[in-house]
Design a protein around this motif. Structure first.
Motif, PDB file in Angstrom:
ATOM      1  N   ALA A  65       0.840  -1.200   0.000  1.00  0.00           N
ATOM      2  CA  ALA A  65       0.000   0.000   0.000  1.00  0.00           C
ATOM      3  C   ALA A  65       0.877   1.253   0.000  1.00  0.00           C
ATOM      4  O   ALA A  65       1.849   1.340   0.736  1.00  0.00           O
ATOM      5  CB  ALA A  65      -0.902  -0.004   1.220  1.00  0.00           C
ATOM      6  N   LYS A  66       0.527   2.190  -0.859  1.00  0.00           N
ATOM      7  CA  LYS A  66       1.257   3.452  -0.939  1.00  0.00           C
ATOM      8  C   LYS A  66       0.253   4.594  -0.830  1.00  0.00           C
ATOM      9  O   LYS A  66      -0.875   4.469  -1.316  1.00  0.00           O
ATOM     10  CB  LYS A  66       1.983   3.560  -2.280  1.00  0.00           C
ATOM     11  CG  LYS A  66       3.030   2.508  -2.513  1.00  0.00           C
ATOM     12  CD  LYS A  66       3.605   2.652  -3.900  1.00  0.00           C
ATOM     13  CE  LYS A  66       3.425   1.335  -4.602  1.00  0.00           C
ATOM     14  NZ  LYS A  66       3.739   1.288  -5.973  1.00  0.00           N
ATOM     15  N   PRO A  67       0.647   5.703  -0.218  1.00  0.00           N
ATOM     16  CA  PRO A  67      -0.271   6.849  -0.186  1.00  0.00           C
ATOM     17  C   PRO A  67      -0.572   7.310  -1.610  1.00  0.00           C
ATOM     18  O   PRO A  67       0.272   7.234  -2.502  1.00  0.00           O
ATOM     19  CB  PRO A  67       0.511   7.919   0.576  1.00  0.00           C
ATOM     20  CG  PRO A  67       1.556   7.180   1.334  1.00  0.00           C
ATOM     21  CD  PRO A  67       1.875   5.952   0.521  1.00  0.00           C
ATOM     22  N   GLN A  68      -1.788   7.808  -1.794  1.00  0.00           N
ATOM     23  CA  GLN A  68      -2.229   8.211  -3.114  1.00  0.00           C
ATOM     24  C   GLN A  68      -1.700   9.584  -3.504  1.00  0.00           C
ATOM     25  O   GLN A  68      -1.739   9.949  -4.669  1.00  0.00           O
ATOM     26  CB  GLN A  68      -3.760   8.213  -3.147  1.00  0.00           C
ATOM     27  CG  GLN A  68      -4.344   8.379  -4.512  1.00  0.00           C
ATOM     28  CD  GLN A  68      -5.853   8.241  -4.496  1.00  0.00           C
ATOM     29  OE1 GLN A  68      -6.443   7.863  -3.505  1.00  0.00           O
ATOM     30  NE2 GLN A  68      -6.482   8.551  -5.611  1.00  0.00           N
ATOM     31  N   ALA A  69      -1.190  10.328  -2.544  1.00  0.00           N
ATOM     32  CA  ALA A  69      -0.715  11.675  -2.832  1.00  0.00           C
ATOM     33  C   ALA A  69       0.452  11.995  -1.905  1.00  0.00           C
ATOM     34  O   ALA A  69       0.767  11.244  -0.991  1.00  0.00           O
ATOM     35  CB  ALA A  69      -1.842  12.686  -2.639  1.00  0.00           C
ATOM     36  N   SER A  70       1.067  13.126  -2.174  1.00  0.00           N
ATOM     37  CA  SER A  70       2.149  13.606  -1.308  1.00  0.00           C
ATOM     38  C   SER A  70       1.975  15.114  -1.153  1.00  0.00           C
ATOM     39  O   SER A  70       1.235  15.739  -1.904  1.00  0.00           O
ATOM     40  CB  SER A  70       3.515  13.275  -1.901  1.00  0.00           C
ATOM     41  OG  SER A  70       3.679  13.965  -3.133  1.00  0.00           O
ATOM     42  N   GLY A  71       2.668  15.661  -0.183  1.00  0.00           N
ATOM     43  CA  GLY A  71       2.546  17.097   0.015  1.00  0.00           C
ATOM     44  C   GLY A  71       3.461  17.604   1.097  1.00  0.00           C
ATOM     45  O   GLY A  71       4.158  16.828   1.755  1.00  0.00           O
ATOM     46  N   THR A  72       3.432  18.921   1.280  1.00  0.00           N
ATOM     47  CA  THR A  72       4.248  19.560   2.308  1.00  0.00           C
ATOM     48  C   THR A  72       3.443  20.681   2.966  1.00  0.00           C
ATOM     49  O   THR A  72       2.610  21.320   2.317  1.00  0.00           O
ATOM     50  CB  THR A  72       5.536  20.173   1.719  1.00  0.00           C
ATOM     51  OG1 THR A  72       5.172  21.091   0.690  1.00  0.00           O
ATOM     52  CG2 THR A  72       6.457  19.128   1.157  1.00  0.00           C
ATOM     53  N   ILE A  73       3.725  20.885   4.235  1.00  0.00           N
ATOM     54  CA  ILE A  73       3.111  22.002   4.947  1.00  0.00           C
ATOM     55  C   ILE A  73       3.926  23.246   4.650  1.00  0.00           C
ATOM     56  O   ILE A  73       5.132  23.265   4.830  1.00  0.00           O
ATOM     57  CB  ILE A  73       3.072  21.729   6.465  1.00  0.00           C
ATOM     58  CG1 ILE A  73       2.197  20.513   6.745  1.00  0.00           C
ATOM     59  CG2 ILE A  73       2.550  22.946   7.228  1.00  0.00           C
ATOM     60  CD1 ILE A  73       2.166  20.090   8.199  1.00  0.00           C
ATOM     61  N   VAL A  74       3.248  24.290   4.148  1.00  0.00           N
ATOM     62  CA  VAL A  74       3.959  25.506   3.766  1.00  0.00           C
ATOM     63  C   VAL A  74       3.893  26.601   4.808  1.00  0.00           C
ATOM     64  O   VAL A  74       4.825  27.389   4.925  1.00  0.00           O
ATOM     65  CB  VAL A  74       3.393  26.089   2.448  1.00  0.00           C
ATOM     66  CG1 VAL A  74       4.471  26.411   1.481  1.00  0.00           C
ATOM     67  CG2 VAL A  74       2.366  25.240   1.783  1.00  0.00           C
ATOM     68  N   ASN A  75       2.802  26.644   5.571  1.00  0.00           N
ATOM     69  CA  ASN A  75       2.651  27.730   6.537  1.00  0.00           C
ATOM     70  C   ASN A  75       1.863  27.240   7.749  1.00  0.00           C
ATOM     71  O   ASN A  75       0.918  26.466   7.619  1.00  0.00           O
ATOM     72  CB  ASN A  75       1.915  28.912   5.887  1.00  0.00           C
ATOM     73  CG  ASN A  75       1.906  30.127   6.777  1.00  0.00           C
ATOM     74  OD1 ASN A  75       2.901  30.452   7.424  1.00  0.00           O
ATOM     75  ND2 ASN A  75       0.776  30.807   6.843  1.00  0.00           N
TER      76      ASN A  75
END
Length: 197
Positions: A65-75
């Motif tokens: 299983a892999k996460p469907q998305a990725s991201g970063t916290i910007v603020n």
């Protein structure tokens, strides 16, 4: 020729004793129920087991299983709610759908690891954003539109969004945190998308 005497017929042969049928004999000294007689050599069994284990491990690695998305916290913008030992936090993040399917947002949460303890909070409703911004103008610093449940993010699409959460800790404890995370739970996935800062 008249002097020839007839030879009496020979008596019939007596019946022969019944013959013992020839067939396999059983060697009682050998045991046929042992592993030595029933299994292939140990070397072949071990090689076969090893090959099966390698195939299973390879298949599970490919199908994990892999996460469907990725991201970063910007603020991160935080304010303390007076007299409640609660901190309101606006978390702005960039989210990118890395899969080939539409990402349907089911629910949104945030978690914090702080010296005073860990906490998890659900995101407040996007309908209340304006009310929170009027009460706490510092929350509006660097915010983007709200990410709401039922949002669809197309394959390959990137969005910048904000959620607001309320943690049951003081602003000082929040400022001394180890980390804060945004957790996006998709509808059809077992793993959430987690962004940490």
């Amino acid at each position: 020729m008249p002097d020839q005497t007839p030879v009496p017929p020979a008596p019939p042969n007596p019946p022969a004793a019944p013959a013992v049928p020839a067939g396999p004999t059983i060697n009682i000294g050998e045991e046929y129920g042992t592993a030595k007689k029933n299994l292939p050599p140990a070397k072949i069994v071990l090689l076969t087991i090893g090959a099966v284990v390698v195939v299973v491990l390879f298949a599970s690695f490919l199908k994990r299983a892999k996460p469907q998305a990725s991201g970063t916290i910007v603020n991160v913008a935080a304010v303390e709610v007076p007299d409640q030992n609660t901190t309101m936090v606006a978390l702005t993040f960039a989210l990118h759908n890395t899969s080939d399917k539409i990402l349907y947002v089911h629910s949104l949460q945030s978690s914090i690891k702080a010296p005073s303890g860990d906490a998890t909070a659900d995101a407040v409703s996007a309908v209340d954003f304006d009310r929170y911004f009027q009460a706490f103008p510092a929350l509006k610093n660097g915010v983007q539109p709200a990410l709401t449940p039922e949002t669809k993010i197309q394959p390959g699409e990137s969005v910048d969004r904000t959620i607001i959460v309320a943690f049951p800790i003081t602003l000082d404890a929040f400022n001394h945190r180890h980390s804060v995370s945004v957790i996006v739970w998709p509808y059809d996935q077992n793993l959430p998308v987690m962004m940490t800062r």
